[in-house]
Design an enzyme around this catalytic site. Structure first.
Site, short mmCIF file in Angstrom:
data_model
loop_
_atom_site.label_atom_id
_atom_site.label_comp_id
_atom_site.label_asym_id
_atom_site.label_seq_id
_atom_site.Cartn_x
_atom_site.Cartn_y
_atom_site.Cartn_z
N ASP A 133 -0.30 -4.44 6.95
CA ASP A 133 -0.94 -3.47 7.84
C ASP A 133 -2.43 -3.75 7.82
OD1 ASP A 133 1.60 -2.31 7.65
OD2 ASP A 133 0.79 -0.29 7.88
N HIS B 29 0.85 -1.19 0.00
CA HIS B 29 0.00 0.00 0.00
C HIS B 29 0.88 1.25 0.00
CE1 HIS B 29 0.96 -0.52 4.23
NE2 HIS B 29 0.31 0.58 4.59
N ASP C 248 6.06 4.20 4.74
CA ASP C 248 6.97 3.22 5.35
C ASP C 248 6.97 1.89 4.60
OD1 ASP C 248 4.30 3.08 6.34
OD2 ASP C 248 4.94 1.85 8.04
#
Lengths: 302, 302
Positions: B211, B63, B67
């Site tokens: 995530d 995504h 980070d």
């Protein structure tokens, strides 16, 4: 003496190799922090050397080759995530803002702090920043894409009061005396500035010449500067390669330092072909005695 | 046995801290290299662990939070500068290509090698890649912006010939025997596959869940996978914070591993609030015995 020093965060050209990171330097002038270029991994380098990214208020990007700015988006994002609210002033090529904004957009990030962006055109040397400590001027370099270096010049400081003598003088006259003006008291007595004050330290200057072909066009801008950082991507035996890629050799960097009458030369932006830097150092030092390698973690008093 | 291993290049969430870099992992399957996410500094991490960036042929980006991808532009640029000519396949959100292209445009870079870009939509699990060794499927995660994990599944391999026995059999029959088929010779003799071959190693699988909020929506996709990498950003005492930011706790990561029947759990993506990771490890291990910390430089056999 006012602090005026630069810490090297990266010294590699093009790609990170041999533990050399791409270009970035942190300038501290009177406890204000100015970041100059921001290659990938700059935020990690700041942490490594115990320098607080949060203290940076001004960022100067010389050009849009990745080894000079790929670390900027990460640094700005981390400051946001770490709660920064004070503004960040960024000086760089116009398209830099577009590059940052598209990345904030797709990560759905609305920064908690304002970015104040000042686009730089690399057409002629310009004053782009000024505060009570220093001025910053662009240096128009000759590279493959529009590129500017930056000349940081401390301002002339007021004379300093000699404490013992000044305590007998009404404070109302301090400002004039510090400005070097003599003062006439009501009774006609003349207080001479030079009796009550001493000259401040001479203002110092630092020129950052990131990526450039060695030519004469940018020399007038940096004439007489105290400390010169100049790229020295190649040894002089690769002069043709340097010209072809619009870079400078170590020998040429020394020549620039001589022509402009610098007191100190820092060389950096080393090609990945050099595993060790001793030969680059020796080549530059042969031409200009007070040369230093601008390598990671070193801090130079300017 | 076919190589199938993953090396952790980054384990930090959001920002790099305590020598933990943002997310990136290098998967090696049968000597082909797949990069999974690419946080800032990934190319430096590859160099640090003596892994050759040039060997990467496939990159998967989960995504567009920085980070997970801020290191990609630098990695791709360095490969270009180091002379790569073979194609690079990149799988990621559609806007990733736009972000890369704008940066190549302003640096006046025309890559020497082709990028083959495959946009991923995070709407439903899909097969996005397949070669002779494995398949890659997306795992639709539940994060603040569209996010997919990746499920790497080795293909079922043919049975292996038993060398001593097979040397008396004409080679023309090898293919059939390896496929598990019995063969009838011209003289009517039957060669049974199981007499001449042994079963190949069972295909193994690796799920990368970068995530995500802990919920049930993505569990069917990864059911039964052998090794599960799952983010464990927080300890369970910060469950509210995990929910708010669409992240998972270490305890929840263990729960996922239990539900899907994983053999091994790797946890990573640790919040910068944790200077050491022992407590996160213990919390996950209390729920799922075979847990490991996915920290920089560790290589796990899958």
């Amino acid at each position: 003496m006012m602090k005026f020093e630069v810490t090297i965060l990266g010294s590699s050209s093009a790609t990170p190799v041999f533990n050399r990171n791409p270009s970035a330097q942190l300038l501290n002038c009177n406890e204000k922090c100015y970041l100059i270029d921001c290659g990938e991994g700059t935020q990690q380098q700041l942490a490594k050397f115990n320098l607080k990214a949060a203290r940076i208020d001004y960022i100067f990007i010389s050009h849009l080759h990745g080894d000079h700015y790929f670390g900027l988006i990460g640094l700005l994002s981390s400051l946001h995530l770490n709660g920064r609210i004070k503004p960040m002033q960024i000086f760089g090529p116009k398209a830099l803002l577009e590059i940052l904004e598209i990345q904030f957009k797709y990560s759905d990030t609305v920064l908690r702090y304002p970015i104040e962006f000042f686009p730089i055109e690399a057409d002629e040397p310009k004053l782009i920043f000024e505060n009570s400590d220093l001025t910053v001027k662009t240096i128009v370099l000759n590279h493959r894409i529009p590129t500017t270096g930056f000349l940081f010049q401390q301002k002339k400081r007021q004379r300093k009061l000699i404490k013992d003598k000044a305590e007998n003088v009404p404070m109302a006259y301090y400002t004039a005396l510090k400005k070097g003006m003599d003062v006439e008291l009501p009774d006609g007595e003349i207080l001479r500035s030079e009796d009550y004050t001493v000259a401040a330290d001479a203002p110092r200057s630092y020129a950052y010449c990131s990526d450039t072909l060695f030519d004469e066009s940018y020399l007038p801008t940096i004439m007489g500067c105290d400390t010169l950082y100049h790229e020295a991507t190649f040894m002089h035996d690769l002069l043709d390669r340097a010209r072809e890629t619009h870079h400078t050799t170590a020998q040429q960097a020394a020549e620039v330092a001589n022509i402009i009458g610098a007191k100190k030369l820092l060389i950096g932006h080393f090609s990945s072909r050099y595993k060790t830097l001793q030969m680059l150092f020796e080549e530059a030092q042969a031409g200009f005695e007070n040369t230093e390698l601008a390598v990671e973690g070193r801090t130079f008093q300017l």
